[in-house]
Write an enzyme that holds these catalytic residues in place. Structure first.
Site, PDB file in Angstrom:
ATOM      1  N   HIS A  13      -1.265   1.038  -9.521  1.00  0.00           N
ATOM      2  CA  HIS A  13      -1.948   0.196  -8.533  1.00  0.00           C
ATOM      3  C   HIS A  13      -2.759  -0.920  -9.206  1.00  0.00           C
ATOM      4  O   HIS A  13      -3.961  -1.068  -8.985  1.00  0.00           O
ATOM      5  CB  HIS A  13      -2.852   1.032  -7.610  1.00  0.00           C
ATOM      6  CG  HIS A  13      -3.253   0.280  -6.370  1.00  0.00           C
ATOM      7  ND1 HIS A  13      -3.569   0.890  -5.180  1.00  0.00           N
ATOM      8  CD2 HIS A  13      -3.393  -1.055  -6.138  1.00  0.00           C
ATOM      9  CE1 HIS A  13      -3.877  -0.033  -4.276  1.00  0.00           C
ATOM     10  NE2 HIS A  13      -3.781  -1.219  -4.843  1.00  0.00           N
ATOM     11  N   ARG A  73       0.851  -1.187   0.000  1.00  0.00           N
ATOM     12  CA  ARG A  73       0.000   0.000   0.000  1.00  0.00           C
ATOM     13  C   ARG A  73       0.889   1.240   0.000  1.00  0.00           C
ATOM     14  O   ARG A  73       1.983   1.230   0.577  1.00  0.00           O
ATOM     15  CB  ARG A  73      -0.877   0.048   1.259  1.00  0.00           C
ATOM     16  CG  ARG A  73      -2.082  -0.868   1.228  1.00  0.00           C
ATOM     17  CD  ARG A  73      -3.184  -0.340   0.299  1.00  0.00           C
ATOM     18  NE  ARG A  73      -4.346  -1.220   0.304  1.00  0.00           N
ATOM     19  CZ  ARG A  73      -4.549  -2.221  -0.556  1.00  0.00           C
ATOM     20  NH1 ARG A  73      -3.674  -2.466  -1.519  1.00  0.00           N
ATOM     21  NH2 ARG A  73      -5.640  -2.950  -0.485  1.00  0.00           N
TER      22      ARG A  73
END
Ligand SMILES: NC(=O)c1ccc[n+]([C@@H]2O[C@H](COP(=O)([O-])OP(=O)(O)OC[C@H]3O[C@@H](n4cnc5c(N)ncnc54)[C@H](OP(=O)(O)O)[C@@H]3O)[C@@H](O)[C@H]2O)c1
Length: 319
Positions: A282, A234
């Site tokens: 992502h 993350r």
């Protein structure tokens, strides 16, 4: 029995269509439309607006539509019901593809040859290391970290892992992969690592963990021309200003980043143009609606047969 779909940033229509297909006979509703709050038994969430799952008196479970649950934990009005996350072989394989691709890119110096081609330069490296000469260290030896470790070992890399507790150290049985744990295991883990792969969840304990202090603990004397970072966990795990400083002062030779402190990565970020940074948007391991909707339907069927949910999140740990 109603299933509430509470999503932000993703194509809600695709998810609703898939959930309707996998859960025929259920009422599938979305946050934007009027619905009977008492009829909602299940919620599926990806970054739902904080507070939007409160006031559902018959809610019995929340399903995260991704492997991570940090998007849920920030909601201080999150109902006190079981939370399940995605554990899916398809998603796991996709993540391992990403990690293998970028470890091989570093091993085989692919960025150098891309630059050379642009200059029509015919120069090879007579000292090309073998995979066994390169030490990969994986932070986070959960479902994703273990799969990546196993596959990197098959290619021949020298792999170790780092996790929070001895839980995974004792349950991970990957021949030739040592698992370091906790605070005391971190320094020796970093000191034997040329390529650091981060697959940690984002929690109160891991936020900002990829900073100058940690990165300066990596080995820089190995066969990869310095230390390399790959973060597909993350964005909140990394301190981007520190990563840039480490690239510029030689602490890091390269950074491969799939996740960012702010997403989408702002146009003004110097990461975009840094010559030793590789960026992906992502998408290291996407949640495919068809597969994940089927997993949600299976979890609901289990519960209604009286069986326990699978892959429940421990709220006290935050992952
Ligand atoms: N970029 C993408 O497309 C993408 C896609 C999917 C997932 N992800 C990210 O990948 C993460 C990992 O997924 P997963 O399924 O592998 O999770 P998981 O099975 O829950 O594994 C998490 C691992 O991290 C370790 N850990 C947690 N907190 C720690 C700490 N404070 N110090 C050291 N180790 C710690 C755990 O240690 P223990 O074994 O001791 O519990 C465990 O080994 C997700 O949370 C998500 O953020 C990214």
């Amino acid at each position: 029995m109603t299933v509430l779909v509470a999503l932000r940033d993703w194509d809600i229509d695709a998810w609703v269509a898939r959930l309707r297909r996998e859960l025929p006979g259920r009422n599938i509703v979305t946050l934007g439309e009027p619905f009977d709050r008492r009829a909602v038994h299940y919620a599926v969430s990806w970054k739902h607006p904080p507070g939007s799952l409160a006031g559902l008196p018959n809610l019995s479970a929340i399903f995260s539509l991704g492997a991570g649950v940090d998007h849920l934990m920030g909601d201080d009005r999150l109902p006190d019901v079981p939370i399940m996350r995605v554990v899916d072989p398809d998603l796991t394989s996709r993540m391992s593809e990403y990690i293998i691709l970028h470890c091989l890119k570093i091993l085989r110096q692919q960025m150098r040859y891309v630059r050379q081609q642009a200059e029509r330069l015919w120069e090879d490296d007579r000292d090309q290391p073998a995979a066994a000469d390169v030490r990969v260290g994986i932070m986070g030896m959960g479902v994703l970290g273990q799969d990546a470790a196993r596959k990197l070992r098959m290619i021949g890399f020298d792999v170790a892992g780092w996790s929070r507790t001895a839980r995974s150290a004792s349950s991970v049985v990957i021949e030739g992969v040592e698992v370091f744990t906790g605070e005391e295991g971190l320094a020796p883990f970093l000191a034997r690592t040329d390529i650091l792969v981060c697959l940690l969840p984002l929690t109160d304990d891991t936020r900002g963990i990829l900073d100058s202090k940690l990165l300066s603990g990596l080995a820089r004397t190995g066969r990869t021309g310095g230390a390399h970072l790959i973060n597909a966990g993350r964005g909140g795990l990394q301190v981007e200003a520190d990563i840039l400083a480490c690239l510029d002062d030689g602490t890091l030779a390269s950074a491969t980043l799939d996740v960012f402190q702010t997403e989408p990565l702002p146009q003004a970020s110097p990461l975009w143009t840094h010559p030793r940074v590789d960026i992906t948007p992502h998408n290291a391991a996407m949640s495919a609606p068809a597969t994940i909707a089927r997993l949600v339907a299976e979890q609901i069927a289990r519960a209604e047969r009286g069986e326990p949910f699978q892959h429940a999140v421990d709220r006290s740990r935050g992952y």
